[in-house]
Design an enzyme around this catalytic site. Structure first.
Site, PDB file in Angstrom:
ATOM      1  N   LYS A 164       6.730   3.418  -6.417  1.00  0.00           N
ATOM      2  CA  LYS A 164       7.420   2.283  -7.028  1.00  0.00           C
ATOM      3  C   LYS A 164       7.887   2.672  -8.431  1.00  0.00           C
ATOM      4  O   LYS A 164       7.331   2.251  -9.452  1.00  0.00           O
ATOM      5  CB  LYS A 164       6.502   1.061  -7.069  1.00  0.00           C
ATOM      6  CG  LYS A 164       6.151   0.555  -5.674  1.00  0.00           C
ATOM      7  CD  LYS A 164       5.181  -0.608  -5.712  1.00  0.00           C
ATOM      8  CE  LYS A 164       4.834  -1.066  -4.297  1.00  0.00           C
ATOM      9  NZ  LYS A 164       3.843  -2.170  -4.304  1.00  0.00           N
ATOM     10  N   ASP A 214      -5.809  -1.442   2.288  1.00  0.00           N
ATOM     11  CA  ASP A 214      -4.734  -2.248   1.713  1.00  0.00           C
ATOM     12  C   ASP A 214      -5.170  -3.691   1.463  1.00  0.00           C
ATOM     13  O   ASP A 214      -5.461  -4.432   2.407  1.00  0.00           O
ATOM     14  CB  ASP A 214      -3.528  -2.221   2.652  1.00  0.00           C
ATOM     15  CG  ASP A 214      -2.335  -2.970   2.070  1.00  0.00           C
ATOM     16  OD1 ASP A 214      -2.039  -2.764   0.882  1.00  0.00           O
ATOM     17  OD2 ASP A 214      -1.714  -3.755   2.806  1.00  0.00           O
TER      18      ASP A 214
END
Length: 277
Positions: A132, A215
């Protein structure tokens, strides 16, 4: 870092900022004018990108004298002079914003990373970044993470296998996805699988995944995952890792903590350039 890639980034950044010259400086400042300036930080932080800033100025005038007062990785306080430069006034003024944009962004990333790393000091885990990043600046931003004491995750989609939720759905399951991918990739490439619960963790372990990403799991489930894993795979915690949660995550015993926030939402360090004479 690769010098030719840095020059390419600098070239594109300067073209973006002055594709047809600097209309203000070129018409206001005599081409023979020379000046001395200093680059100063306006808040505490960790510096990253000093040498890159130097190359921005030298791209416009190779004869500019640039003296570093602080190096990448140095912790600095407000009003610290990190570099002085002397040479063509036109080149200094025209390169100023591009140089500072890079220096401020990278220093902001290094500063935030250093704070995250300090929070987990003493725990046996690494703080790593993600993909990102700002398009076109990934090399620089991942460098800044390293300057801040962090580590890098994969650089791009070609580096390693990461089987995420949508890959799993497309393949028909975790074991199916891992089997398909392992039959096609070189033995030198590791396989990482993203899981959302302990049932998927067991599937990933059974499939022979090298790395398992937990996650958005709660810390209690991460602790259970560490116990179930018994060191068989590298465990990575990911998802909404922030400064107020990272130590609790480290306490679970995971090996890696990844945070997109190190790069995607970082605050630039406040740095300025001032003409001395």
């Amino acid at each position: 870092m690769l010098s030719y890639k840095i020059k390419e980034i600098i070239k594109e950044a300067l073209l973006e900022d002055m594709n047809n010259g600097d209309i203000t400086t070129d018409n206001l400042v005599d081409e023979n004018s020379r000046t001395k300036a200093e680059i100063k930080v306006k808040e505490d932080g960790v510096i990253a990108g000093v040498d890159i800033a130097k190359e921005v100025f030298k791209y416009l005038d190779k004869n500019i004298s640039f003296e570093k007062k602080r190096a990448d990785g140095d912790k600095v306080t407000k009003d610290t002079v990190i570099a002085t430069l002397e040479g063509s006034t036109r080149a200094i003024l025209s390169a100023e914003r591009t140089a500072l944009n890079i220096l401020q962004r990278l220093s902001g990333i290094a500063t935030k990373t250093s704070i995250f790393v300090e929070k987990v000091n003493g725990y046996n885990c690494r703080v790593v970044d993600t993909r990102k990043t700002t398009p076109g600046l990934r090399m620089l931003e991942k460098y800044a993470v390293r300057v801040g004491g962090g580590h890098n995750h994969r650089f791009n989609l070609s580096d390693s296998v990461m089987i995420k939720d949508n890959h799993i759905k497309a393949a028909g399951g975790i074991e199916e996805a891992v089997n398909i991918i392992k039959a096609k990739i070189p033995h030198t490439i590791k396989v990482e699988v993203e899981v959302e619960d302990l049932n998927q963790l067991n599937e990933a372990l059974k499939s022979g995944a090298d790395i398992i990403m937990l996650d958005n799991m709660e810390c209690e489930d991460m602790k259970k995952a560490v116990s179930i894993n018994k060191g068989r795979a590298i465990l990575e915690a990911s998802g909404n890792i922030e400064l107020d949660t990272i130590e609790r995550v480290a306490q679970t015993g995971v090996d890696i903590i990844s945070s997109g926030g190190l790069t995607h939402s970082v605050k630039a360090l406040d740095i300025s350039l001032n003409i001395v004479y």
